[in-house]
Design a protein around this motif. Structure first.
Motif, PDB file in Angstrom:
ATOM      1  N   ASP A  34       0.799  -1.214   0.000  1.00  0.00           N
ATOM      2  CA  ASP A  34       0.000   0.000   0.000  1.00  0.00           C
ATOM      3  C   ASP A  34       0.837   1.271   0.000  1.00  0.00           C
ATOM      4  OD1 ASP A  34      -2.356   1.198  -0.248  1.00  0.00           O
ATOM      5  OD2 ASP A  34      -3.048   0.945   1.804  1.00  0.00           O
ATOM      6  N   PRO A  38      -2.827   1.502  -7.240  1.00  0.00           N
ATOM      7  CA  PRO A  38      -2.761   0.593  -8.395  1.00  0.00           C
ATOM      8  C   PRO A  38      -2.554   1.309  -9.720  1.00  0.00           C
ATOM      9  CG  PRO A  38      -4.956   0.588  -7.402  1.00  0.00           C
ATOM     10  CD  PRO A  38      -4.065   1.321  -6.470  1.00  0.00           C
ATOM     11  N   TYR A  39      -3.048   2.554  -9.816  1.00  0.00           N
ATOM     12  CA  TYR A  39      -2.902   3.266 -11.088  1.00  0.00           C
ATOM     13  C   TYR A  39      -1.434   3.524 -11.384  1.00  0.00           C
ATOM     14  CZ  TYR A  39      -7.794   4.082 -10.123  1.00  0.00           C
ATOM     15  OH  TYR A  39      -9.115   3.908  -9.831  1.00  0.00           O
ATOM     16  N   THR A  96      -7.462  -2.955 -13.261  1.00  0.00           N
ATOM     17  CA  THR A  96      -8.702  -3.226 -12.535  1.00  0.00           C
ATOM     18  C   THR A  96      -8.644  -4.518 -11.733  1.00  0.00           C
ATOM     19  OG1 THR A  96      -9.525  -4.205 -14.554  1.00  0.00           O
ATOM     20  CG2 THR A  96     -10.213  -1.974 -14.082  1.00  0.00           C
ATOM     21  N   PHE A  99      -5.097  -6.576  -8.070  1.00  0.00           N
ATOM     22  CA  PHE A  99      -4.958  -7.203  -6.754  1.00  0.00           C
ATOM     23  C   PHE A  99      -5.247  -8.702  -6.794  1.00  0.00           C
ATOM     24  CE2 PHE A  99      -5.345  -2.803  -5.488  1.00  0.00           C
ATOM     25  CZ  PHE A  99      -4.290  -2.727  -4.604  1.00  0.00           C
TER      26      PHE A  99
ATOM     27  N   LYS B 580     -11.631  -1.388 -19.960  1.00  0.00           N
ATOM     28  CA  LYS B 580     -11.084  -1.569 -18.614  1.00  0.00           C
ATOM     29  C   LYS B 580     -10.315  -0.339 -18.177  1.00  0.00           C
ATOM     30  CE  LYS B 580     -10.859  -6.262 -17.272  1.00  0.00           C
ATOM     31  NZ  LYS B 580     -10.045  -7.373 -16.802  1.00  0.00           N
ATOM     32  N   ALA B 583     -12.699   2.349 -17.348  1.00  0.00           N
ATOM     33  CA  ALA B 583     -13.358   2.088 -16.070  1.00  0.00           C
ATOM     34  C   ALA B 583     -12.440   2.456 -14.906  1.00  0.00           C
ATOM     35  CB  ALA B 583     -13.760   0.616 -15.970  1.00  0.00           C
ATOM     36  N   ALA B 584     -11.166   2.103 -15.035  1.00  0.00           N
ATOM     37  CA  ALA B 584     -10.216   2.426 -13.972  1.00  0.00           C
ATOM     38  C   ALA B 584     -10.101   3.940 -13.816  1.00  0.00           C
ATOM     39  CB  ALA B 584      -8.862   1.809 -14.288  1.00  0.00           C
ATOM     40  N   THR B 587     -13.222   5.416 -12.134  1.00  0.00           N
ATOM     41  CA  THR B 587     -13.232   5.206 -10.687  1.00  0.00           C
ATOM     42  C   THR B 587     -12.278   6.167  -9.995  1.00  0.00           C
ATOM     43  OG1 THR B 587     -13.393   2.899 -11.236  1.00  0.00           O
ATOM     44  CG2 THR B 587     -13.156   3.417  -8.942  1.00  0.00           C
ATOM     45  N   LYS B 588     -11.140   6.358 -10.630  1.00  0.00           N
ATOM     46  CA  LYS B 588     -10.131   7.219 -10.025  1.00  0.00           C
ATOM     47  C   LYS B 588     -10.693   8.617  -9.808  1.00  0.00           C
ATOM     48  CE  LYS B 588      -5.301   8.425 -10.864  1.00  0.00           C
ATOM     49  NZ  LYS B 588      -4.256   8.369 -11.901  1.00  0.00           N
ATOM     50  N   LYS B 613     -19.088  -2.392 -13.895  1.00  0.00           N
ATOM     51  CA  LYS B 613     -18.527  -3.314 -12.907  1.00  0.00           C
ATOM     52  C   LYS B 613     -17.443  -2.664 -12.055  1.00  0.00           C
ATOM     53  CE  LYS B 613     -15.871  -7.628 -12.732  1.00  0.00           C
ATOM     54  NZ  LYS B 613     -16.539  -8.387 -11.694  1.00  0.00           N
ATOM     55  N   TYR B 614     -16.522  -1.965 -12.705  1.00  0.00           N
ATOM     56  CA  TYR B 614     -15.400  -1.423 -11.939  1.00  0.00           C
ATOM     57  C   TYR B 614     -15.673  -0.041 -11.375  1.00  0.00           C
ATOM     58  CZ  TYR B 614     -12.862  -5.411 -13.624  1.00  0.00           C
ATOM     59  OH  TYR B 614     -12.467  -6.691 -13.874  1.00  0.00           O
ATOM     60  N   ARG B 653     -14.116  -0.387   3.755  1.00  0.00           N
ATOM     61  CA  ARG B 653     -13.098  -1.328   4.236  1.00  0.00           C
ATOM     62  C   ARG B 653     -13.768  -2.201   5.285  1.00  0.00           C
ATOM     63  NH1 ARG B 653      -8.190   1.661   5.217  1.00  0.00           N
ATOM     64  NH2 ARG B 653      -7.099   0.590   3.535  1.00  0.00           N
ATOM     65  N   MET B 670     -13.983  -1.360  -7.537  1.00  0.00           N
ATOM     66  CA  MET B 670     -12.574  -1.558  -7.870  1.00  0.00           C
ATOM     67  C   MET B 670     -11.773  -1.483  -6.587  1.00  0.00           C
ATOM     68  SD  MET B 670     -10.308   0.255 -10.734  1.00  0.00           S
ATOM     69  CE  MET B 670      -8.626   0.448 -10.235  1.00  0.00           C
ATOM     70  N   LEU B 671     -10.791  -2.357  -6.472  1.00  0.00           N
ATOM     71  CA  LEU B 671      -9.950  -2.347  -5.286  1.00  0.00           C
ATOM     72  C   LEU B 671      -8.929  -1.225  -5.415  1.00  0.00           C
ATOM     73  CD1 LEU B 671      -9.187  -6.091  -4.561  1.00  0.00           C
ATOM     74  CD2 LEU B 671     -10.353  -4.496  -3.085  1.00  0.00           C
ATOM     75  N   ARG B 672      -8.853  -0.379  -4.405  1.00  0.00           N
ATOM     76  CA  ARG B 672      -7.863   0.687  -4.483  1.00  0.00           C
ATOM     77  C   ARG B 672      -6.590   0.295  -3.755  1.00  0.00           C
ATOM     78  NH1 ARG B 672     -10.022   6.370  -3.403  1.00  0.00           N
ATOM     79  NH2 ARG B 672     -11.116   5.861  -5.318  1.00  0.00           N
ATOM     80  N   SER B 673      -6.721  -0.492  -2.701  1.00  0.00           N
ATOM     81  CA  SER B 673      -5.534  -1.143  -2.163  1.00  0.00           C
ATOM     82  C   SER B 673      -5.992  -2.537  -1.761  1.00  0.00           C
ATOM     83  CB  SER B 673      -4.954  -0.349  -0.997  1.00  0.00           C
ATOM     84  OG  SER B 673      -5.729  -0.540   0.146  1.00  0.00           O
ATOM     85  N   THR B 674      -5.128  -3.292  -1.124  1.00  0.00           N
ATOM     86  CA  THR B 674      -5.473  -4.707  -0.923  1.00  0.00           C
ATOM     87  C   THR B 674      -6.830  -4.905  -0.252  1.00  0.00           C
ATOM     88  OG1 THR B 674      -3.939  -4.491   0.886  1.00  0.00           O
ATOM     89  CG2 THR B 674      -3.269  -5.888  -0.933  1.00  0.00           C
TER      90      THR B 674
END
Lengths: 137, 1046
Positions: A34, A38-39, A96, A99, B580, B583-584, B587-588, B613-614, B653, B670-674
């Motif tokens: 972290d 991801p971008y 996307t 992870f 995709k 979509a990313a 979301t951002k 979806k994302y 979270r 969409m997952l932004r971190s784990t």
């Protein structure tokens, strides 16, 4: 005489490839912990994926043209794998799903790294070998 | 504290005689817990009984009578005033030795500690013989459906049908087996079969009987071992697979199958154990008993995880309280950032609090300080909802913002090419948006904007000083730019007039448009550029395949050779990486996308849906949209989309205690971190699923806590955090995990996993893996009990999972998973997949097992009171037998109604309901209100049904018993030729969960053709059943796997 330069060049190309892979791996590790989002992570990785592929292809060709066909043969599986990834459009990381694919992407790069390290040692051996030969002459 | 359940406390008198009553122990078996076969050391739960008081805490490794650990007297019986921790206090003595006793005891404290097991050491061979009524040993809260009903456990739990008691022939076996091991050989088993029918008394009785039998034991030999019989109440429900006399096909009697006619049942025992947990509508665990070890997890073959619906609609009076800490700041744990919740404990006279998740001691801020009373509770507890309620909402301060809270923003991207104009979509959309302008959330900050596109992109300047919107056309698709810096996105309240003028003129503006192209990708980019400053919600109305500019798509799925091969799944994932990536990016920049697709031809929903979806959105699909038929549905669903309460720029979270973690997440986000889900726009109709995994090999805590936190901007402009907290016990026993299982959550997880699997492999593989997991789970469950019971050809399943097989089957026959190429259109499949990935549990279960109700009697009744709606709405099982050709039925799966007219239904009813053209082909008749009582009543019923769940609008499809054909054509897609096979499959998808064998009416060709298919459906379930049974024999495992995947 020319041989040692050929081996030196291939050695540096291999070093460059290893560096590129380690860079990708650190990006993935940073993402996992972290430190980056991801971008950024995927855009950084995707930036170096194609250079890595080209460099490796060039190395393979270089070996072939300089007549070191055994080394060339040794690096073809890697090339083949890269080409297959490219043709199935899986060579870039998918931001996307990054992870979910993290583990796979990491493992893939670890294997590549191990492969390159073996090649690196081989070329190191050849450098020393040809240097010694040079001395003998 | 119950006097009757204190056998421990220094050997009560009733117990004493026992120790010497050696040989007659047989009927006392009720005090044994079933021991899991996996733990050999647990096979000796028999206390060595000497002259000293018996105890059940015997170290099994040292069976000598002299060695025993006597628990601190009284401790296990103490009733604790505060709910959270009694189990902690109770359990330590229990769990010290691995006695095979479930360490967890419901703290609700109807719990009587299990009576000790008295067994003369010499007499008893070390075999697991407990047959055991769960009830005696492990009383569950009384509301548990499996226990409270008077229904004998042996009977198939399906009240609607007379039970045939199929299990009788096998049932006696457990007794004799037990007797054999306990008693002198020749004990005649004859009385048992007769008594068998009366098994399974309600739990309290069982308890009493346990003691009765003990009394009898004091007079050895004086009474038949009634206690023994009672004690055989089984821990599970069962289903016989033996062939039945009179049944047409040998095998399963379909009438004995349990069916979820009451809809979704939320296990209530869990909530009673932890009354401060959040309501199950927000968070449901697939089992509320968390396994303590990795090995237990590997034996639990069902998904282990949770389904979260953070913004679920709460009924009146149960709204989530909003708390403003203002200057104090939100109280959170320093280390793990857990929010303060009912399960934190205050110590040090109220100056410190201990985090329940990471157990760190935190300081209580000065403003939040309150004294503790004698029991250690804060004195201001009743004024602190966050300390008594599982769900609360905190008002977040500026430290929770990266920018000022955004205004609610709606942006519309509308296709105006010829097909959109012809279908009438534009008119309906413009009208609906206009009618919703007043109800858009967030007045007066709401922003709005429009772009329309065909082969060019049209921007609209809606500056408030204008009287008419200005249209700007951009035709350079490759290098898209925004012609105006501002005023494309305007404040609704300021530019209200311009917006209204625009919406009024929109349909007529393009009515003569003959452009067939669609520059969707470029238009999307343009919208992205306009919105990227603020974020918001982007509604896309797409009517054809994107054909120009970036993101243009090809016709796919025409090549039949691809189906059934390894390349098949590629059709279900986006073709162009543009989608995709887009979509990313969306979301951002906090843009959520909802896709409305209308085309009668292939539109590549797989690609378009990726955008939804994302970005946490959803896909609405109206195949072959015609405004006069589907208009109402679109109107309702669009209005719902625009007006429901929406949470903007949200992140979610879920935290959980040490030793476990959430390893994968499933749903539209969409997952932004784990572990951080980015949700640009989230509302009450979205649910997210996640799977748990154990990080440590052994969990040492007794309870784990889960906390869902959703940080979002409310439409009013306030930044808020919605927090749901739940606790769940940790168990060491697989049986307990099964008992606490929640079918709804499991099915929901299964559904998402299976749909995800279709994106990477064949449909068949996805179905097989689903089926295999269910079979494995049932097999594991069977192994738990196979040792004590001779189960014969019975399927056994825990009461909590009685519908699992059925839902599993329904799932594999649902649109995203069913059949092959011909069974569902590619677009339809993908759209259903995207929809089901986001559905909350209740809605999903309804879709999988729709309700079928007969209404003609109600319609005919002269004056039925309006309030007996509940009574008439009695759900019928989905079998062909339920359909009477004289009846009128409504089938409701939450997305559409099918109104089924029996062939012999009185023409009066049909005439009244349909008006003069009742005799015409029903597919051409639309249901409108006629001027008579009956029709009004029908409309009222439909309205009531729709009100019960407003998230989608059900359009009625009329079907006549003989006239299915046309209905199917219409439903299917009028343009494609319909092959008989396709029809057949369609029909079976109507009653897709039908497990019946006999057709309702032999003479009806429609039903007849489906028999084969239904038979197949039955086979699916049957193979699951058979597979889980035949696996008893290890040697047959190979065969099992084969059957399982058949």
């Amino acid at each position: 005489m020319g041989d040692i330069f050929i081996w030196l060049i291939s050695f540096f190309i291999l070093i460059a490839l290893v560096v590129l892979l380690i860079y990708q791996l650190t990006c993935l590790a940073d993402l996992e912990f972290d430190y980056i989002n991801p971008y950024d992570s995927s855009s950084r990785i995707n930036k170096v994926v194609l250079p890595e592929f080209f460099l490796q292809g060039f190395l393979c060709l270089f070996y072939l043209l300089t007549g070191h066909w055994v080394m060339s043969l040794l690096s073809t599986p890697y090339l083949y794998y890269n080409v297959r990834l490219y043709t199935s459009k899986q060579h870039l990381v998918d931001v996307t799903e990054i992870f979910n694919l993290l583990q796979r992407e990491k493992n893939q790069r670890y294997y590549k790294l191990a492969y390159l390290v073996v090649l690196l040692f081989l070329s190191l051996f050849w450098i020393i070998f040809s240097a010694l030969e040079l001395e003998d002459d | 504290m119950r006097p009757s359940s204190t056998p421990f406390a220094s050997a009560p008198p009733t117990v004493r005689p026992f120790s010497s009553s050696g040989p007659v122990a047989g009927s006392e078996s009720s005090n044994f817990r079933p021991t899991p076969p996996g733990a050999p050391s647990t096979l000796t739960p028999f206390s060595a009984v000497g002259p000293s008081p018996p105890s059940r805490f015997i170290d099994p490794s040292v069976p000598s009578p002299s060695v025993k650990s006597v628990p601190p007297s009284g401790v296990p019986y103490q009733r604790f005033p505060t709910p959270p921790f009694p189990s902690a206090a109770q359990t330590p003595p229990n769990r010290a030795p691995p006695v095979g006793q479930p360490p967890f005891q419901p703290p609700a404290s109807h719990v009587s500690v299990p009576p000790p097991s008295f067994r003369p050491q010499t007499q008893v061979p070390p075999v697991p013989m407990g047959s055991l009524p769960q009830n005696a040993n492990f009383p569950e809260p009384p509301s548990d459906p499996s226990l409270s009903g008077p229904r004998p456990n042996f009977q198939p739990p399906f009240p609607g049908y007379p039970s045939k008691q199929p299990a009788v022939s096998q049932a006696p076996s457990p007794f004799s087996a037990q007797q054999g091991s306990f008693m002198a050989p020749p004990a005649p088993p004859s009385p048992f079969p007769i008594q068998q029918v009366s098994y399974g008394p309600p739990p309290p009785v069982a308890n009493n009987l346990g003691y009765q039998s003990r009394d009898q034991m004091q007079h050895p030999g004086s009474a038949p071992p009634i206690g023994g019989v009672q004690s055989l109440t089984e821990d599970f429900s069962s289903l016989s697979v033996a062939s039945m006399p009179g049944s047409i096909e040998p095998g399963l009697d379909y009438r004995t199958l349990p069916r979820p006619l009451d809809g979704d049942e939320v296990p209530s025992s869990f909530l009673e154990m932890y009354p401060m947990n959040c309501d199950p509508r927000y968070l449901r665990l697939s089992t509320s008993a968390i396994p303590n070890s990795q090995s237990l997890v590997s034996r639990w073959h069902l998904p282990l995880g949770a389904v979260v619906c953070p913004l679920a609609e709460a009924p009146e009076g149960e709204e989530v309280p909003v708390i403003n800490f203002a200057s104090t700041g939100i109280i959170r744990c320093r280390r793990c950032r857990t929010y303060v919740n009912p399960y934190v404990t205050f110590t040090d006279a109220g100056r410190k609090w201990r985090c329940n998740i990471c157990s760190l001691l935190n300081d209580v801020p000065g403003e939040y300080f309150a004294n503790l009373d004698a029991t250690g509770r804060r004195v201001d507890l009743d004024q602190r909802p966050e300390l008594i309620k599982g769900s609360v909402e905190f008002v977040a301060s500026t430290e929770y913002m990266v920018r000022p809270p955004m205004p609610p923003l709606y942006f519309f991207l509308i296709d105006v090419s010829i097909s959109a104009v012809r279908s009438g979509m534009i008119g309906v959309v413009a009208q609906t948006i206009r009618s919703c302008l007043d109800e858009l959330p967030g007045f007066p900050r709401t922003q709005i904007g429009f772009i329309t596109y065909d082969s060019t992109i049209h921007f609209y300047n809606m500056k408030s000083s204008l009287t008419q919107p200005q249209m700007m056309v951009v035709s350079d698709l490759d290098d898209i730019f925004v012609p105006l810096p501002d005023d494309l996105l305007v404040n609704l309240s300021e530019s209200r007039n311009v917006v209204e003028t625009f919406l009024d003129s929109l349909p007529s503006m393009f009515q003569d448009n003959v452009n067939v192209e669609s520059a969707f990708g470029s238009a999307l980019k343009a919208a992205f550029l306009v919105m990227s400053q603020l974020g918001g919600k982007l509604l896309i109305f797409q009517n054809s395949l994107p054909s120009l500019g970036v993101g243009r798509l090809k016709l796919r799925g025409d090549d039949l050779r691809v189906y059934g091969t390894d390349k098949e799944h590629i059709l279900r994932i986006p073709e162009d990486p543009f989608y995709k990536q887009m979509a990313a990016d969306l979301t951002k920049y906090q843009i959520g996308v909802n896709v409305y697709a209308f085309s009668d031809k292939y539109t590549d929903i797989a690609s378009l849906g990726t955008l939804a979806k994302y970005t946490g959105g959803q896909v609405y699909y109206y195949p072959s949209f015609q405004s006069d038929i589907h208009g109402e549905k679109l109107r309702h669903e669009l209005a719902r989309d625009l007006t429901r309460e929406t949470a903007w720029e949200a992140v979610m979270r879920i935290r959980c205690g040490k030793g476990i973690r959430f390893s994968s997440y499933h749903g539209n986000f969409m997952l932004r971190s784990t572990d951080l889900l980015a949700l640009p726009a989230v509302d009450c109709d979205k649910a997210y699923a996640m799977q748990l995994s154990l990080e440590e090999t052994l969990l040492t805590t007794q309870t784990v806590y889960f906390q869902v936190a959703l940080l979002y901007t409310a439409s009013c402009g306030e930044r808020r955090i919605r927090v749901h907290t739940a606790a769940a016990p940790v168990v060491t026993d697989l049986g307990e995990m099964y008992r606490q299982a929640d079918t709804g959550a499991i099915v929901s997880l299964f559904c998402r996993l299976a749909i995800e699997k279709t994106l990477t492999s064949k449909l068949e593989d996805a179905r097989n893996s689903l089926q295999l997991r269910i079979v494995k789970a049932l097999r594991e469950y069977r192994n738990l009990y196979a040792v004590q019971h001779r189960l014969g050809a019975r399927l056994i399943y825990p009461e909590s999972l009685k519908f699992l097989c059925l839902y599993g089957l329904a799932l594999s026959k649902s649109v995203p998973l069913k059949g092959g190429y011909a069974d569902a259109q590619l677009d339809e499949r993908c759209a259903a997949g995207f929809t089901m990935m986001a559905l909350p549990v209740k809605k999903l279960l309804k879709l999988l097992y729709p309700s079928l109700t007969r209404i003609d009697e109600y319609l005919l009744k002269p004056s039925a009171p309006a309030d007996d709606f509940k009574n008439i709405m009695k759900r019928l099982p989905l079998v062909a037998e339920s359909l009477d050709s004289r009846g009128l039925y409504i089938y409701d799966d939450g997305f559409r109604f099918v109104i089924w007219f029996g062939r012999m239904l009185s023409p009066d009813i049909a005439k009244n309901l349909l008006g003069p053209d009742f005799a015409a082909e029903l597919s051409r008749v639309s249901l409108t209100e006629q001027d008579n009582e009956m029709s009004r009543r029908l409309m009222k019923i439909l309205k009531k049904l729709r009100e019960s769940d407003p998230s989608y609008y059900q359009l009625p499809y009329l079907v006549r018993q003989d006239g299915w054909y046309h209905w199917l054509c219409r439903l299917d897609n009028a343009n494609t030729p319909t092959s008989p096979a396709k029809l057949m499959i369609y029909r079976s998808s109507l009653l897709n969960v039908v497990n019946s064998s006999a057709p309702a009416d032999e003479s009806s060709p429609g039903v007849k053709t489906t028999t084969g298919k239904k038979g197949f459906a039955r086979l699916g379930l049957l193979s699951m059943v058979v597979a889980s049974i035949s696996c008893l024999d290890v040697g047959q495992r190979q065969k099992t796997l084969k059957t399982g995947s058949a």
